[in-house]
Scaffold this active site. Structure first.
Site, mmCIF file in Angstrom:
data_model
loop_
_atom_site.group_PDB
_atom_site.id
_atom_site.type_symbol
_atom_site.label_atom_id
_atom_site.label_comp_id
_atom_site.label_asym_id
_atom_site.label_seq_id
_atom_site.Cartn_x
_atom_site.Cartn_y
_atom_site.Cartn_z
ATOM 1 N N TRP A 366 41.762 27.740 41.807
ATOM 2 C CA TRP A 366 40.383 27.914 41.808
ATOM 3 C C TRP A 366 39.576 28.534 40.685
ATOM 4 C CZ3 TRP A 366 38.263 33.529 43.051
ATOM 5 C CH2 TRP A 366 39.225 34.320 42.574
ATOM 6 N N ASP A 367 40.724 28.851 39.798
ATOM 7 C CA ASP A 367 40.201 29.165 38.495
ATOM 8 C C ASP A 367 38.952 28.204 37.845
ATOM 9 O OD1 ASP A 367 42.642 30.014 39.096
ATOM 10 O OD2 ASP A 367 42.946 30.767 37.028
ATOM 11 N N GLU A 504 45.898 39.375 45.549
ATOM 12 C CA GLU A 504 47.144 38.909 46.200
ATOM 13 C C GLU A 504 47.970 40.107 46.467
ATOM 14 O OE1 GLU A 504 46.673 34.465 43.986
ATOM 15 O OE2 GLU A 504 47.836 36.073 43.014
ATOM 16 N N LYS A 617 45.148 44.135 43.120
ATOM 17 C CA LYS A 617 45.502 43.229 41.920
ATOM 18 C C LYS A 617 43.891 42.818 40.977
ATOM 19 C CE LYS A 617 47.714 38.682 40.491
ATOM 20 N NZ LYS A 617 48.509 37.617 41.060
ATOM 21 N N GLN A 618 43.483 42.574 41.371
ATOM 22 C CA GLN A 618 41.835 41.964 40.821
ATOM 23 C C GLN A 618 40.815 41.938 41.741
ATOM 24 O OE1 GLN A 618 44.102 38.084 40.839
ATOM 25 N NE2 GLN A 618 42.218 37.183 41.096
#
Length: 791
Positions: A366-367, A504, A617-618
């Protein structure tokens, strides 16, 4: 190396030297000194990668010292062989050079480096190297190389080699060839996979040829090259072709004099069987050698001149100027260079590591649509279209993904390669350094709507109706059909169970807020487009509806699901719960950072139990609000930023740029600059200690977005420009240009003023909104506005 010429001996330069003069220092990335540790060697190889969107060559040293991981990668060339899943293939190399005297090789692993430097000239796309060796017998020799892959002709490359014996005379052997003895990294240390088998080696005095074929896909990779001495050819004693297994080497022996420089050049051609009609793909030697002969006839000066002119035009569009902050300018320029060398020249994938290595096996995530695509949309729409055409061309694979999961429609894979079918590995070494099962391929489904977000953004900025009608609509409708069959009916509403969001650390969750919001938006968009095109393009809609068996009832159901899909936000606090039960988890915040600024997990928390905490995580909820800024108020964005930011571990290269841009949106400006610099320096300073495995493409794209959309405050709507700029105190000026629906928009921003120039074929008046105030801007003339940042 100096800033003017690489000759270094004061002697007259040849006709090519003007091309190889170094650009001003601000355009150079210098890597001085030599460290023998494999990791240090491989980091340099990653950072000094050359490319043109079709092929990339890592910046390896020509003699390939022990510990190197040199390689060439071609866009879309994947193979499986013995690996767990299909992966990007390391292709044969043409940049090898070795220099010998009296049986000794001049190499950094076996000689002492009196001087050593590699310099990447980002303005011209040329990698230079200068090394002075002292071998064990005291012989001193200087090796200088310059190499490039042409931006105007993606199949061609060039290398110039200069050798100068400093304190001796005698016979010197200079070898260069085509190296098919290449392997991909394996899963375990020192494990290697071989995806290629030798098909053909041919040799002649004026050319060399190597052809290999991928073992599973059957893609033929053809390399042709010319290697010759171009200065003082009377000194050449002999030329000998040599074959060592899957390597071909052309060896030139010269009678060298002390202090005299000798020049060689190599012209290379790289092609695959996918580049020619099928009926000609069995005779790749003819295709490659004909291309090489044409290249030789044209001559390297002409080709290099064309290459530099294309680079001049690329930078004319893409350059971003930051005055007052040299560190930020240098870091951003490097990131833009990476985006330029990886822009797809034809419909092809953009992997999470670009084409800098086989990290992440070269797979597409998806980046691409969320972090990388915006640069191409706003600067090079044709490249953006090529990236999206990869998704369209792999729709059949996405349809098979949906079918395998028991759903209808099309499901874009979490990791994709040749066909679009999911190629997520089954196992991996995770952060806790153990081998464990990977669930992302089954559960991280937000990518389905992430791709559509990229489609909508591309159309909004470019107005490309042809793409929308012939490609985009089918992608939007088939993926909407997938979600309609994927949701679960619960009472009067709908939910999405067992997913992984961008964070994640938490697997198998229900109703991830990011995923559900994206799906709500996606289904509403699909329903709206169906209604709109029924009025504006009924024939195109009718044709597509017949192709995919789409009835009037489906878009109505999409809209119903969109309205009733679960999404809960606390009315008092404005907080959005990341997923069902998230607020019930044990709460921790990040209160310590290590000496490099990385978050340190609280005592008692590790990567085995972190999923039972609120640490993430992000960016997840924060990213959702960043992508849909007008759907949430300032106070709502601030509340969620304040809550999630201290709970984010930033264990992904995608995270810092999100918090940088959201920090600007909620007036956390000091944090925003700090996060931006982490993003911009991610690979240059090896912040995650894994740059040797390849460039972090998402942080590269995120750096550009943070400057243009964050500090520049730019948002392009279909009918207007919206600006909310804010510059860090040390920035004196920010200037850049973007493309907007066949127009070029120049922005020159200082503290308190914005000068806008909109270039277009005809004179128009267009609206521009600056901090909520709308102005009418005349095209083709500069227009200066004053501003004062709010809050």
């Amino acid at each position: 190396m100096t800033g003017s010429s690489l000759s270094g001996d004061g002697k007259p330069v040849d006709d090519l030297d003007v091309f190889f003069e170094l650009s001003p220092e601000e355009w150079l990335l210098r890597r001085k000194g030599y460290r023998k540790q494999p990791k240090a060697i491989q980091i340099n190889e990653t950072l000094l990668t050359l490319g043109n969107g079709y092929l990339n060559v890592r910046g390896s040293l020509e003699e390939l010292p022990p510990g190197h991981c040199g390689g060439m990668y071609l866009a879309g060339v994947y193979d499986k062989s013995e690996s767990d899943v299909e992966e990007l293939v390391k292709c044969p190399m043409w940049t090898d050079v070795s220099v010998w005297h009296d049986g000794d090789k001049f190499c950094l692993s076996c000689s002492r480096a009196l001087e050593h430097e590699q310099v990447l000239d980002m303005k011209k796309g040329i990698l230079h190297r200068r090394t002075t060796f002292k071998n064990p017998h005291g012989k001193i020799l200087t090796l200088e190389t310059s190499r490039l892959v042409f931006m105007h002709d993606p199949h061609r490359g060039y290398m110039r080699v200069k050798i100068t014996p400093r304190n001796f005379s005698g016979q010197i052997r200079v070898l260069s060839g085509l190296n098919g003895q290449v392997f991909n990294r394996g899963f375990f240390p020192r494990e290697q996979y071989k995806h290629l088998q030798l098909e053909k080696i041919e040799r002649g005095r004026n050319f060399m040829y190597l052809e290999m074929i991928t073992r599973q896909q059957g893609i033929r990779i053809a390399l042709g090259a010319s290697w010759k001495m171009i200065s003082d050819p009377g000194r050449m004693l002999r030329w000998e072709p040599r074959i060592y297994g899957e390597k071909f080497t052309s060896e030139i022996t010269i009678d060298a004099s002390q202090g005299q420089s000798y020049l060689f050049e190599k012209l290379a051609v790289v092609m695959t069987s996918r580049d020619v009609p099928e009926e000609r793909s069995r005779n790749m030697i003819r295709e490659a050698i004909c291309n090489l002969r044409c290249y030789v006839r044209t001559g390297s000066p002409v080709e290099i001149g064309r290459h530099i002119e294309v680079w001049r035009e690329l930078w004319r569009q893409a350059n971003v100027r930051i005055d007052g902050d040299p560190a930020a300018q240098a870091a951003l320029r490097y990131n833009i260079y990476q985006l330029l060398i990886n822009g797809p020249a034809r419909p092809s994938p953009i992997g999470a590591k670009f084409l800098s290595s086989e990290g992440y096996m070269g797979h597409v995530f998806w980046d691409t649509e969320i972090f990388i695509l915006p640069f191409y949309i706003h600067n090079f729409p044709a490249m953006a279209r090529n990236a999206l055409m990869y998704r369209f061309n792999t729709l059949p694979g996405a349809i098979r993904n949906a079918s395998k999961s028991g759903c209808e429609g099309a499901r874009f894979a979490w990791e994709s390669a040749t066909t679009g079918e999911d190629v997520t590995p089954r196992f991996a070494s995770k952060l806790e350094k153990i081998i464990r099962f990977i669930y992302t391929g089954d559960e991280e489904e937000h990518i389905v709507s992430d791709v559509i977000y990229g489609v909508e953004r591309y159309f909004r900025v470019t107005g490309d109706e042809g793409f929308l009608l012939h490609c985009g609509l089918e992608m939007v409708f088939l993926t909407a059909r997938y979600w309609a069959s994927r949701v679960t009916r619960v009472g009067e509403g709908y939910e999405i169970h067992t997913v992984i969001g961008p964070d994640e650390f938490h697997e198998h969750v229900n109703n991830n807020a990011y995923t559900n919001w994206m799906v709500k938006w996606h289904l509403r968009l699909a329903s709206m487009l169906y209604r709109h095109l029924g009025k504006t393009a009924p024939e195109a809609l009718q044709e597509l509806s017949a192709k995919i068996a789409l009835g009037d009832d489906e878009p109505l159901r999409w809209l119903d699901i969109s309205r009733r899909l679960k999404f809960i936000q606390n009315a008092e606090t404005g907080l959005v719960e990341q997923f069902d039960g998230y607020f019930d988890l044990k709460d921790y915040v990040i209160s310590r950072h290590d000496r490099r600024g990385h978050p340190v997990l609280p005592p008692g928390v590790n990567y085995r139990n972190i999923g039972r905490t609120r640490l993430i995580k992000q960016a997840d909820v924060v990213l959702m609000m960043l992508l849909f800024p007008h759907s949430f108020s300032f106070d709502e964005k601030k509340a969620n930023y304040d809550f999630y930011e201290p709970r984010t571990a930033h264990k992904s290269s995608l995270s810092h740029c999100t918090y940088a841009m959201m920090g600007l949106a909620v007036s956390e400006r000091n944090n925003a600059y700090r996060y931006f610099m982490k993003t911009a320096l991610f690979d240059l300073e090896n912040l995650h200690d894994n740059t040797e495995l390849g460039i972090h493409a998402a942080s590269v794209g995120g750096s550009w977005q943070t400057v243009v959309h964050g500090f520049g405050g730019l948002s392009l709507k279909s009918d207007r420009i919206v600006l909310n700029p804010w510059l860090p105190k040390k920035w004196e000026r920010l200037a850049f240009r973007v493309r907007w629906r066949e127009r070029t928009v120049h922005l020159d921003i200082t503290h308190g003023e914005v000068t806008i120039t909109i270039e277009v074929a005809s004179d128009l008046t267009l609206p521009c909104t600056l901090y909520g105030q709308t102005y009418k801007i005349r095209t083709n003339e500069p227009f200066t506005l004053s501003y004062c940042p709010t809050k």
